[in-house]
Write a protein that holds these residues in place. Structure first.
Motif, PDB file in Angstrom:
ATOM      1  N   SER A   1       5.978  -5.513   2.610  1.00 27.21           N
ATOM      2  CA  SER A   1       5.782  -6.536   3.636  1.00 27.21           C
ATOM      3  C   SER A   1       6.910  -6.540   4.659  1.00 27.21           C
ATOM      4  O   SER A   1       6.680  -6.765   5.847  1.00 27.21           O
ATOM      5  CB  SER A   1       5.626  -7.919   2.998  1.00 27.21           C
ATOM      6  N   GLU A   2       8.162  -6.256   4.234  1.00 27.34           N
ATOM      7  CA  GLU A   2       9.273  -6.241   5.199  1.00 27.34           C
ATOM      8  C   GLU A   2       9.119  -5.126   6.227  1.00 27.34           C
ATOM      9  O   GLU A   2       9.579  -5.250   7.362  1.00 27.34           O
ATOM     10  CB  GLU A   2      10.644  -6.159   4.513  1.00 27.34           C
TER      11      GLU A   2
ATOM     12  N   LYS B   1       6.604  -6.661   8.747  1.00 29.84           N
ATOM     13  CA  LYS B   1       7.246  -7.722   9.536  1.00 29.84           C
ATOM     14  C   LYS B   1       8.229  -7.155  10.551  1.00 29.84           C
ATOM     15  O   LYS B   1       8.371  -7.678  11.649  1.00 29.84           O
ATOM     16  CB  LYS B   1       7.972  -8.698   8.606  1.00 29.84           C
ATOM     17  N   ALA B   2       8.926  -6.086  10.195  1.00 31.11           N
ATOM     18  CA  ALA B   2       9.914  -5.485  11.089  1.00 31.11           C
ATOM     19  C   ALA B   2       9.277  -4.552  12.122  1.00 31.11           C
ATOM     20  O   ALA B   2       9.965  -4.032  12.991  1.00 31.11           O
ATOM     21  CB  ALA B   2      10.960  -4.716  10.275  1.00 31.11           C
ATOM     22  N   GLY B   3       7.957  -4.343  12.029  1.00 38.92           N
ATOM     23  CA  GLY B   3       7.291  -3.428  12.966  1.00 38.92           C
ATOM     24  C   GLY B   3       7.793  -2.002  12.806  1.00 38.92           C
ATOM     25  O   GLY B   3       7.962  -1.279  13.786  1.00 38.92           O
ATOM     26  N   GLU B   4       8.009  -1.595  11.570  1.00 36.43           N
ATOM     27  CA  GLU B   4       8.572  -0.269  11.277  1.00 36.43           C
ATOM     28  C   GLU B   4       7.683   0.859  11.776  1.00 36.43           C
ATOM     29  O   GLU B   4       6.466   0.737  11.823  1.00 36.43           O
ATOM     30  CB  GLU B   4       8.739  -0.092   9.768  1.00 36.43           C
ATOM     31  N   SER B   5       8.334   1.959  12.111  1.00 35.04           N
ATOM     32  CA  SER B   5       7.659   3.214  12.442  1.00 35.04           C
ATOM     33  C   SER B   5       8.163   4.277  11.479  1.00 35.04           C
ATOM     34  O   SER B   5       9.317   4.229  11.053  1.00 35.04           O
ATOM     35  CB  SER B   5       8.003   3.645  13.870  1.00 35.04           C
ATOM     36  N   LEU B   6       7.309   5.221  11.164  1.00 32.58           N
ATOM     37  CA  LEU B   6       7.725   6.332  10.317  1.00 32.58           C
ATOM     38  C   LEU B   6       8.374   7.392  11.195  1.00 32.58           C
ATOM     39  O   LEU B   6       7.802   7.830  12.183  1.00 32.58           O
ATOM     40  CB  LEU B   6       6.534   6.934   9.567  1.00 32.58           C
ATOM     41  N   SER B   7       9.572   7.792  10.842  1.00 33.49           N
ATOM     42  CA  SER B   7      10.299   8.825  11.572  1.00 33.49           C
ATOM     43  C   SER B   7      10.161  10.137  10.810  1.00 33.49           C
ATOM     44  O   SER B   7      10.477  10.221   9.629  1.00 33.49           O
ATOM     45  CB  SER B   7      11.778   8.429  11.675  1.00 33.49           C
ATOM     46  N   VAL B   8       9.650  11.160  11.490  1.00 34.70           N
ATOM     47  CA  VAL B   8       9.510  12.496  10.919  1.00 34.70           C
ATOM     48  C   VAL B   8      10.497  13.386  11.662  1.00 34.70           C
ATOM     49  O   VAL B   8      10.399  13.546  12.877  1.00 34.70           O
ATOM     50  CB  VAL B   8       8.073  13.039  11.083  1.00 34.70           C
ATOM     51  N   GLU B   9      11.463  13.944  10.935  1.00 36.93           N
ATOM     52  CA  GLU B   9      12.500  14.746  11.580  1.00 36.93           C
ATOM     53  C   GLU B   9      12.545  16.147  10.991  1.00 36.93           C
ATOM     54  O   GLU B   9      12.474  16.321   9.785  1.00 36.93           O
ATOM     55  CB  GLU B   9      13.866  14.081  11.429  1.00 36.93           C
ATOM     56  N   LEU B  10      12.672  17.124  11.870  1.00 36.04           N
ATOM     57  CA  LEU B  10      12.797  18.525  11.485  1.00 36.04           C
ATOM     58  C   LEU B  10      14.262  18.898  11.596  1.00 36.04           C
ATOM     59  O   LEU B  10      14.877  18.708  12.645  1.00 36.04           O
ATOM     60  CB  LEU B  10      11.949  19.397  12.417  1.00 36.04           C
ATOM     61  N   TRP B  11      14.835  19.409  10.505  1.00 40.15           N
ATOM     62  CA  TRP B  11      16.256  19.722  10.438  1.00 40.15           C
ATOM     63  C   TRP B  11      16.468  21.182  10.085  1.00 40.15           C
ATOM     64  O   TRP B  11      15.629  21.806   9.440  1.00 40.15           O
ATOM     65  CB  TRP B  11      16.938  18.886   9.348  1.00 40.15           C
ATOM     66  N   ASP B  12      17.601  21.717  10.485  1.00 35.65           N
ATOM     67  CA  ASP B  12      18.101  22.990   9.982  1.00 35.65           C
ATOM     68  C   ASP B  12      19.103  22.625   8.903  1.00 35.65           C
ATOM     69  O   ASP B  12      19.764  21.589   9.010  1.00 35.65           O
ATOM     70  CB  ASP B  12      18.776  23.791  11.106  1.00 35.65           C
ATOM     71  N   SER B  13      19.253  23.429   7.891  1.00 27.07           N
ATOM     72  CA  SER B  13      20.150  23.066   6.793  1.00 27.07           C
ATOM     73  C   SER B  13      21.586  22.926   7.243  1.00 27.07           C
ATOM     74  O   SER B  13      22.403  22.384   6.547  1.00 27.07           O
ATOM     75  CB  SER B  13      20.065  24.079   5.654  1.00 27.07           C
ATOM     76  N   VAL B  14      21.912  23.382   8.468  1.00 28.63           N
ATOM     77  CA  VAL B  14      23.264  23.236   9.004  1.00 28.63           C
ATOM     78  C   VAL B  14      23.275  22.289  10.199  1.00 28.63           C
ATOM     79  O   VAL B  14      24.140  21.452  10.329  1.00 28.63           O
ATOM     80  CB  VAL B  14      23.849  24.609   9.417  1.00 28.63           C
ATOM     81  N   SER B  15      22.288  22.379  11.094  1.00 26.70           N
ATOM     82  CA  SER B  15      22.292  21.569  12.301  1.00 26.70           C
ATOM     83  C   SER B  15      20.922  20.968  12.577  1.00 26.70           C
ATOM     84  O   SER B  15      19.913  21.473  12.117  1.00 26.70           O
ATOM     85  CB  SER B  15      22.748  22.421  13.484  1.00 26.70           C
TER      86      SER B  15
ATOM     87  N   GLY C   1       0.829  -1.200   0.000  1.00 23.14           N
ATOM     88  CA  GLY C   1       0.000   0.000   0.000  1.00 23.14           C
ATOM     89  C   GLY C   1       0.858   1.242   0.000  1.00 23.14           C
ATOM     90  O   GLY C   1       2.083   1.171  -0.085  1.00 23.14           O
ATOM     91  N   ILE C   2       0.189   2.378   0.079  1.00 24.36           N
ATOM     92  CA  ILE C   2       0.881   3.670   0.093  1.00 24.36           C
ATOM     93  C   ILE C   2       0.416   4.448   1.316  1.00 24.36           C
ATOM     94  O   ILE C   2      -0.784   4.537   1.588  1.00 24.36           O
ATOM     95  CB  ILE C   2       0.567   4.478  -1.181  1.00 24.36           C
ATOM     96  N   LEU C   3       1.386   4.997   2.043  1.00 23.52           N
ATOM     97  CA  LEU C   3       1.096   5.900   3.146  1.00 23.52           C
ATOM     98  C   LEU C   3       1.208   7.320   2.585  1.00 23.52           C
ATOM     99  O   LEU C   3       2.270   7.716   2.110  1.00 23.52           O
ATOM    100  CB  LEU C   3       2.100   5.694   4.284  1.00 23.52           C
TER     101      LEU C   3
END
Length: 158
Positions: free
Chosen positions: A136-137, A140-154, A76-78
């Protein structure tokens, strides 16, 4: 070389023409409406690979030819909508931030999507959407979606 990952440092300037097969034919790409459509399409496609976004190619599989999968095995698609952030901390000497957001599966770690960088803004608005394939992998791996906020330097926050 097994895998090649590349990114563009800006949208490339492309010149496109269509040379007709008949002597008196016209170059349809010289017509303003068609020319602007083609240029906008090239810019849109190239924007998907402008830093900090990237694309990875499995060269080893590509060179072997028939072993390259021609279909996806997605379940599927998230669909993710990224709208805005508010009240970011000051990360630059200018007292601002150059924010962007990445989406990745937490166990795999490689970003699957990255927004454009919003420069000098503590309340950036992206209004971007993307679809992420779920395989499917991942289940099976019980993946979570990681959402990260970044600065272009840090790094700003997780």
């Amino acid at each position: 070389m097994k895998t090649l990952t590349f990114t563009l440092m800006g949208i490339p300037q492309v010149s496109v023409s269509c040379i007709p097969m008949v002597e008196k034919g016209i170059n349809v790409l010289n017509l303003p409406m068609i020319s602007s459509f083609v240029n906008a399409s090239v810019a849109t496609a190239a924007n998907e690979y402008v830093a900090p976004k990237s694309m990875s190619l499995e060269l080893g599989k590509m060179l072997m030819g028939d072993d390259v999968k021609k279909e996806t095995e997605a379940l599927g698609i998230l669909w993710v909508n990224i709208e805005k952030a508010m009240g970011l901390s000051k990360q630059d000497r200018r007292g601002s931030s150059d924010a962007y957001i990445t989406l990745a599966f937490s166990k795999y770690g490689k970003p699957m999507y990255s927004t454009r960088v919003i420069v000098d803004d503590l309340n950036p608005i992206w209004n971007e959407s993307t679809g992420i394939l779920i395989r499917s992998e991942h289940i099976k791996a019980g993946e979570s979606l990681s959402v990260e906020l970044w600065d272009s330097v840090s790094f700003l926050t997780t």
